[in-house]
Every structure is written in structure tokens, then in C-alpha cells.
Write a protein that holds these residues in place. Sequence first.
Motif, PDB file in Angstrom:
ATOM      1  N   TRP A   1       0.756  -1.112   0.042  1.00  0.00           N
ATOM      2  CA  TRP A   1      -0.192   0.101  -0.005  1.00  0.00           C
ATOM      3  C   TRP A   1       0.832   1.319  -0.073  1.00  0.00           C
ATOM      4  CZ3 TRP A   1      -4.389  -1.539  -1.459  1.00  0.00           C
ATOM      5  CH2 TRP A   1      -4.851  -2.621  -1.118  1.00  0.00           C
ATOM      6  N   LYS A   2       2.151   0.951   0.152  1.00  0.00           N
ATOM      7  CA  LYS A   2       3.086   2.274   0.126  1.00  0.00           C
ATOM      8  C   LYS A   2       3.966   2.478  -0.950  1.00  0.00           C
ATOM      9  CE  LYS A   2       3.206   2.061   5.172  1.00  0.00           C
ATOM     10  NZ  LYS A   2       4.199   1.845   6.675  1.00  0.00           N
ATOM     11  N   VAL A   3       3.397   1.573  -1.966  1.00  0.00           N
ATOM     12  CA  VAL A   3       4.313   1.612  -3.331  1.00  0.00           C
ATOM     13  C   VAL A   3       3.646   1.947  -4.397  1.00  0.00           C
ATOM     14  CG1 VAL A   3       5.841   0.026  -4.926  1.00  0.00           C
ATOM     15  CG2 VAL A   3       5.921  -0.439  -2.305  1.00  0.00           C
ATOM     16  N   SER A   4       4.222   2.490  -5.303  1.00  0.00           N
ATOM     17  CA  SER A   4       3.626   3.132  -6.305  1.00  0.00           C
ATOM     18  C   SER A   4       3.735   2.184  -7.758  1.00  0.00           C
ATOM     19  CB  SER A   4       3.836   4.719  -6.943  1.00  0.00           C
ATOM     20  OG  SER A   4       3.501   4.817  -8.380  1.00  0.00           O
ATOM     21  N   PHE A   5       2.891   1.539  -8.366  1.00  0.00           N
ATOM     22  CA  PHE A   5       3.230   0.500  -9.541  1.00  0.00           C
ATOM     23  C   PHE A   5       3.125   1.435 -10.774  1.00  0.00           C
ATOM     24  CE2 PHE A   5       1.731  -1.725  -5.742  1.00  0.00           C
ATOM     25  CZ  PHE A   5       2.813  -2.465  -5.381  1.00  0.00           C
TER      26      PHE A   5
END
Length: 220
Positions: free
Chosen positions: A137-141
Motif C-alpha cells: 500500500w506504500k508502493v507506486s506501481f
Amino acid sequence: PGAMSPAVAKEIPLEEGEGGSRRSSWGLLVTAGVGGTLVALYAVATPFVTPALRKVCLPFVPATAAQIQNVLKMLENRSGSLVDIGSGDGRIVIAAAKKGFQAVGYELNPWLVWYSRYRAWRDGVHQNTKFYISDLWKVSFSHYRNVVVFGVPQMMPQLEKKLEEELECNARIIACRFPFPCWIPDHTAGEGIDTVWAYDLKHSRGCETKSLEITPETES
């Protein structure tokens, strides 16, 4: 007669003191051993238990051989970068790397990440793989074209919204075990727990329709 000599009287407390000292040493060793074992168990178990205490639990369940083959089938004729969300022991990432993808895995459990790195090195694909210890939830994909997800039903609605906001229209999302609630899959492979669903975001988001609606301005 019957009286104890001073030498004997002095030896008795000395022997009792030595026995007590030995018992105390053994007690300290046992306590240290038990304590060390508990600390080691805590260090090993905590990364596995902590995710289960989160609001959305994403447990580690290894992908089956059939699931891996179904995922690879959904990646045929695809290119670009690939990310596995909740990569576990890295088997999907490693399998994709062997097919030529630059593959990345995100996993919250550090033990699984370190094991994944070892497996990638052992299989000779460590240069085409990366594994990160991170909360999904803390990563941008946003910069990935291919996304593989091993999720649980509770997380799929929120993850569907996150991916729709972040990914480009040319992205393909492959869900394993559980489909997304609102998107309609473009392709499906396998059956039962080995089922995978592939979603082309350009269809789910309606990118093609939106592009057709943009018309050049006419001169007045």
C-alpha cells in the motif's frame, strides 16, 4: 567424643557453597538457553505473524506449478517490466525472469525476500530480478506494464482502485486465486485454486472509448 573437629566443620560449608554455585551456574545456562531460543523463535515467527495482525491479511501460500504456468500463459506476447505484489518466495518473479522479463517482487516478510534473492542467484537470474521488503500500500506501481497479484478477497476492491489510479492503459493485471470485484477479465486460464484472470486496463478503464470521444475542433 562426638565433637566435630574444627577442620571438618570448616569443610562442610565450603562443600555446600560449591554445590550451590554449580547449581546457580546451571540455572543461568538453562535460563540463557531458553531465553535465546525464545528470541530466535520470535525473530523468525514475527515476519510471518505480523501480516496476519493487519487489517487486511495477506498470508504466504506458495504458488503451485499449475498457477505459475497459467501466469506465464497470460504473459505470452507481452513485454516490459513486471511486478509481483506479495511475491512470497519469489517463484513467479524468477519464472518471469527466465522468460526475459525484468521482474520485481514486493514482499513484507524479510525472510522470504532474502530467500527469494538466494533462489534468483541460484537459478542464474539475479541480474533480471529485484526483491524489496515493502508494504504494497506504500508502493507506486505506475511504471509497470505487467502486474501479478496473489491476493485475498478482502483486499481486492481497494487494490483494484489503487491499480486503476496508478497504471497506464497498456498495463495487464493478472490476478491469481481471486478475481477483482468490478473488472471483467479479458482472459482466463486454469480452474479451481489454479485459476488466473487477466485484465487489460485499456478495456477495464475504457481508454479506447475515451480516445474516440476526443475530436478536433471545427472552425466556426
